[in-house]
Design a protein around this motif. Sequence first.
Motif, PDB file in Angstrom:
ATOM      1  N   GLY A  34       0.799  -1.223   0.000  1.00 19.88           N
ATOM      2  CA  GLY A  34       0.000   0.000   0.000  1.00 19.88           C
ATOM      3  C   GLY A  34       0.827   1.265   0.000  1.00 19.88           C
ATOM      4  N   TRP A  35       2.095   1.157  -0.398  1.00 16.77           N
ATOM      5  CA  TRP A  35       3.024   2.282  -0.294  1.00 16.77           C
ATOM      6  C   TRP A  35       2.748   3.411  -1.277  1.00 16.77           C
ATOM      7  N   THR A  36       1.872   3.221  -2.263  1.00 15.36           N
ATOM      8  CA  THR A  36       1.573   4.300  -3.218  1.00 15.36           C
ATOM      9  C   THR A  36       0.398   5.171  -2.791  1.00 15.36           C
ATOM     10  N   VAL A  37      -0.448   4.660  -1.898  1.00 12.98           N
ATOM     11  CA  VAL A  37      -1.765   5.264  -1.662  1.00 12.98           C
ATOM     12  C   VAL A  37      -1.679   6.716  -1.196  1.00 12.98           C
ATOM     13  N   SER A  38      -0.790   7.024  -0.287  1.00 10.83           N
ATOM     14  CA  SER A  38      -0.744   8.379   0.283  1.00 10.83           C
ATOM     15  C   SER A  38      -0.215   9.421  -0.700  1.00 10.83           C
ATOM     16  N   TYR A  39       0.330   8.979  -1.821  1.00  5.87           N
ATOM     17  CA  TYR A  39       0.898   9.909  -2.797  1.00  5.87           C
ATOM     18  C   TYR A  39      -0.081  10.272  -3.912  1.00  5.87           C
ATOM     19  N   TRP A  40      -1.236   9.613  -3.978  1.00  2.96           N
ATOM     20  CA  TRP A  40      -2.105   9.765  -5.149  1.00  2.96           C
ATOM     21  C   TRP A  40      -2.664  11.182  -5.248  1.00  2.96           C
ATOM     22  N   SER A 149       5.696   3.033 -19.134  1.00  3.80           N
ATOM     23  CA  SER A 149       5.295   4.198 -18.349  1.00  3.80           C
ATOM     24  C   SER A 149       5.608   3.905 -16.884  1.00  3.80           C
ATOM     25  N   LEU A 150       6.444   4.734 -16.297  1.00  2.00           N
ATOM     26  CA  LEU A 150       6.877   4.521 -14.916  1.00  2.00           C
ATOM     27  C   LEU A 150       6.385   5.653 -14.020  1.00  2.00           C
ATOM     28  N   LEU A 151       5.830   5.281 -12.886  1.00  2.00           N
ATOM     29  CA  LEU A 151       5.520   6.225 -11.824  1.00  2.00           C
ATOM     30  C   LEU A 151       6.493   5.912 -10.698  1.00  2.00           C
ATOM     31  N   THR A 152       7.490   6.773 -10.516  1.00  2.00           N
ATOM     32  CA  THR A 152       8.558   6.533  -9.542  1.00  2.00           C
ATOM     33  C   THR A 152       8.295   7.349  -8.287  1.00  2.00           C
ATOM     34  N   PHE A 153       8.102   6.638  -7.171  1.00  6.78           N
ATOM     35  CA  PHE A 153       7.701   7.270  -5.916  1.00  6.78           C
ATOM     36  C   PHE A 153       8.924   7.632  -5.069  1.00  6.78           C
ATOM     37  N   PRO A 154       8.866   8.748  -4.348  1.00  7.60           N
ATOM     38  CA  PRO A 154      10.016   9.222  -3.586  1.00  7.60           C
ATOM     39  C   PRO A 154      10.201   8.481  -2.258  1.00  7.60           C
ATOM     40  N   LEU A 155      10.503   7.195  -2.371  1.00  8.08           N
ATOM     41  CA  LEU A 155      10.773   6.396  -1.181  1.00  8.08           C
ATOM     42  C   LEU A 155      11.645   5.205  -1.568  1.00  8.08           C
ATOM     43  N   VAL A 156      12.285   4.631  -0.562  1.00  7.36           N
ATOM     44  CA  VAL A 156      13.124   3.445  -0.734  1.00  7.36           C
ATOM     45  C   VAL A 156      12.524   2.333   0.109  1.00  7.36           C
ATOM     46  N   SER A 181       4.326  14.953 -10.160  1.00 10.39           N
ATOM     47  CA  SER A 181       3.049  15.170  -9.485  1.00 10.39           C
ATOM     48  C   SER A 181       3.240  16.117  -8.300  1.00 10.39           C
ATOM     49  N   THR A 182       2.127  16.573  -7.735  1.00 10.39           N
ATOM     50  CA  THR A 182       2.206  17.476  -6.587  1.00 10.39           C
ATOM     51  C   THR A 182       2.791  16.791  -5.364  1.00 10.39           C
ATOM     52  N   SER A 183       2.751  15.444  -5.332  1.00  8.86           N
ATOM     53  CA  SER A 183       3.289  14.689  -4.198  1.00  8.86           C
ATOM     54  C   SER A 183       4.720  14.209  -4.443  1.00  8.86           C
ATOM     55  N   GLY A 184       5.327  14.651  -5.553  1.00  7.95           N
ATOM     56  CA  GLY A 184       6.717  14.325  -5.821  1.00  7.95           C
ATOM     57  C   GLY A 184       6.960  13.041  -6.580  1.00  7.95           C
TER      58      GLY A 184
END
Length: 207
Positions: A34-40, A149-156, A181-184
């Motif tokens: 669920g690591w993507t949810v808070s960034y949507w 198409s890649l959505l790269t989230f700012p976390l490790v 995106s606005t969430s980085g």
Amino acid sequence: MRKIRLTAFVSMDGVMQAPGGPDEDRDGGFEHGGWTVSYWDEPMGRFMDRTFDTPFDLLLGRRTYDIFAAHWPRVPDSDPIAKSFNTVTKYVATHRPDSLGWRNSEALTPDPAAALRDLKAGNGPDLLVQGSTVLLQTLLAGDLVDEISLLTFPLVLGKGKRLFQGGAMPGAFRLTHSQVSTSGVLLASYERSGVIVTGSFALDENG
């Protein structure tokens, strides 16, 4: 000839396991589902909408198929993605073809790699891959992916199933779209562009 288009949510260290919920995929003791949810946010939604703008069929691994089959048939067709997913053909890499209960589902058997090549060489809409970590390794090793198409989230995330787990066929891609995106989250699309071109920054010993 049909294009194979891949969309993936990845962390900065390349992990794509269980982006949508805690119990989506706990293989290997993965604890961050669920690591993507808070960034949507809205830009991410528009980026994903672009993925579905042109006609497509779905190309799925068995685990992703089971997750989708448990969710999308329960979503009303007033949701455009649900309507598309429930209507299009779902091609599934599976050893249990008789257990595909979602309508318009077809198994890629008995040899998924050969079936993928035949499918790609035929006529029809693009083949859209969602999730499907194991299937992706077959596609990447066979140089079958036309667009990523890649959505790269700012976390490790440190550990987990990765998009590129080794064995991918070397090749060059061209950036066709990018934004933040606005969430980085970095949103980028690439298309296959040919072979890798090498060179050298070494100084000319005679110069």
